[in-house]
Design an enzyme around this catalytic site. Structure first.
Site, short mmCIF file in Angstrom:
data_model
loop_
_atom_site.label_atom_id
_atom_site.label_comp_id
_atom_site.label_asym_id
_atom_site.label_seq_id
_atom_site.Cartn_x
_atom_site.Cartn_y
_atom_site.Cartn_z
N CYS A 177 0.80 -1.22 0.00
CA CYS A 177 0.00 0.00 0.00
C CYS A 177 0.84 1.28 0.00
CB CYS A 177 -0.95 -0.01 1.19
SG CYS A 177 -2.00 -1.48 1.20
N HIS A 317 -2.37 8.04 6.33
CA HIS A 317 -2.67 6.72 5.75
C HIS A 317 -4.06 6.30 6.22
CE1 HIS A 317 -1.80 2.95 3.85
NE2 HIS A 317 -1.91 2.27 4.98
N GLU A 328 -0.30 4.99 13.69
CA GLU A 328 0.00 6.22 12.96
C GLU A 328 -0.09 7.43 13.87
OE1 GLU A 328 -0.86 8.46 8.71
OE2 GLU A 328 -2.23 6.87 9.38
N LYS A 349 -9.46 8.22 3.00
CA LYS A 349 -9.94 6.84 2.84
C LYS A 349 -11.32 6.66 3.47
CE LYS A 349 -5.52 4.33 2.54
NZ LYS A 349 -4.55 5.40 2.81
N HIS A 354 -9.86 2.04 0.53
CA HIS A 354 -8.42 1.82 0.42
C HIS A 354 -8.09 1.25 -0.95
CE1 HIS A 354 -4.38 1.18 1.36
NE2 HIS A 354 -4.45 0.44 2.45
N PHE A 413 1.83 -3.56 3.99
CA PHE A 413 2.22 -4.87 4.51
C PHE A 413 3.69 -5.12 4.20
CE2 PHE A 413 -2.26 -7.02 4.35
CZ PHE A 413 -2.66 -6.24 5.42
#
Length: 425
Positions: A177, A317, A328, A349, A354, A413
């Protein structure tokens, strides 16, 4: 000099990198202005997924692209040979190319295709194509001769370079991502080093598919609010239960300042900072203290020669996962210190879902528009912030604000992180 020989920029030394074109499509709309209008008005692009193929999938919501007509962007014959994500990428790239004025015949004398390239990002490649091909194979149907080309992650970069006649660098990042955010940063490095004058950078994904949704649902990564799609993505909210997969693509045109000035281009903003890091912690979960994210942000600030308090807004994010959102916030507090509570942070988002590898590019577009329009996108669905989520998340409604610099975060990831800093021009 041969018409086909590489031509270096007129300027010497490191090149400043500016943004001259933008293109986007996602669950909230198609085209830069419709998408931005939806974002600043807090409209969700998450909707029910219909079709028998979703009958046995627990999650039945996603950010599919509404009313998308591929005809202006790709020949119908070619469309049968590529994944839907490639089509989204071609559309976004051509939108941005036209927005930058590079489609005008008079501009051709000002750029050299040997010094124009593509830097792309994808998390998962041609997953819809792969899914359909496996089904065909299971049912004894002939496998397409375009199967391999259809699933390779770099096929959108290749198709964009062909469509626009770009003969310079062509690279593809597959860093989950953070992929398109990494692609943007690496393209800036190429421009700064004098390797290219123009780079088409971005990402696109078609991931609201039965296989991809079922796979992420098996990880318990997705929201299962099937009965309330528009409120399913809720970053930092106390009862958030995962993210929502979204489709679409976004592209920015990066140019060296010298090249943009030479052709009289309109400049949206400057890309002044890039940071990247690895958590080295866990394959899917960040550490609770957000250390990896913090190191990426600090590197971007160092690259831009800026203190944290110079940042006026953070496009986070912010995926809406229980662990990721808290990490975060911890990373932001570690980097910004006492200034963290005075720095607006929002997650788009909450509206788009996403887009995996394309999310960084889409959010970079929003970051640049926040600079240009002097308005902060909201975080919708933030009714009850979770414990520890005590920053200014611009809840519910957009906010007019003087914005000089924006930080955009992307994490993936594998523990990979990216941070970009844009500055008004």
């Amino acid at each position: 000099m041969s018409a086909h020989a590489p031509r270096s920029s007129a300027a010497t030394g490191p090149q400043r990198t500016v943004i001259t074109g933008l293109g986007a499509l996602c669950g909230v709309g198609v085209g830069l202005e419709p998408v931005w209008d939806a974002i600043i008005n807090g409209r969700s692009g998450i909707r029910p997924l219909h079709g028998a193929e979703f009958d046995d999938v627990a999650v039945k919501i996603g950010g599919t692209v509404p009313g998308f007509d591929p005809a202006p962007w790709i020949d119908p014959k070619e469309m049968r040979r590529v994944d839907a994500g490639v089509v989204y990428g071609l559309a976004a790239a051509q939108m941005a190319w036209a927005d930058a004025g590079l489609d005008h015949e008079a501009v051709r004398e000002h750029w050299n295709p040997d010094r124009a390239g593509v830097a792309w990002g994808t998390a998962i490649g041609g997953i819809e194509w792969l899914e359909r091909s496996v089904i065909d194979r299971v049912h004894g149907r002939r496998l397409s001769p375009f199967f391999v080309a259809g699933i390779l992650p770099n096929m959108t970069a290749g198709n964009v370079s062909i469509a626009l006649g770009l003969r310079g660098p062509s690279i593809c990042q597959a860093t989950a991502c953070a992929a398109s955010s990494h692609a943007i940063g690496l393209a800036r490095m190429m421009i700064n080093a004098g390797i290219a004058d123009v780079m088409v950078v971005g990402g696109a994904e078609k991931v609201a598919t039965p296989l991809t949704i079922a796979a992420h649902a098996a990880m318990r990564a997705l929201s299962q609010r099937n009965d309330d799609p528009g409120r399913a993505s809720r970053p930092w909210n106390r009862n958030r239960d995962g993210f929502v997969l979204g489709d679409g693509g976004a592209v920015l045109i990066l140019e060296s300042e010298a090249h943009a000035r030479r052709r009289g281009a309109r400049i949206y903003a400057e890309l002044v900072g890039f940071g990247l890091s690895s958590d080295a912690h866990h394959i899917t979960s960040p550490s609770n203290d957000g250390d990896g994210a913090a190191r990426a942000m600090r590197m971007a600030l160092c690259d831009a020669h800026l203190p944290a308090e110079a940042i006026d807004y953070v496009n986070a994010h912010g995926t809406s996962t229980p662990v990721g959102d808290l990490a975060e916030v911890a990373g932001l507090k570690a980097v910004f210190g006492h200034h963290a509570r005075h720095t607006p942070v929002s997650s788009t988002k909450s509206m788009t879902g996403h887009l995996l590898g394309a999310s960084g590019a889409l959010e970079a577009v929003f970051s640049v528009l926040a600079l240009c329009r002097q308005v902060l996108p909201p975080t919708i669905n933030l009714d009850q912030p979770d414990d520890g989520c005590d920053l200014d998340f611009v809840p519910h409604a957009a906010r007019d604000k003087r914005v000089r610099r924006v930080l955009s975060n992307s994490f993936g990831f594998g523990g990979t992180n990216s941070a970009l800093i844009f500055q008004s021009w």
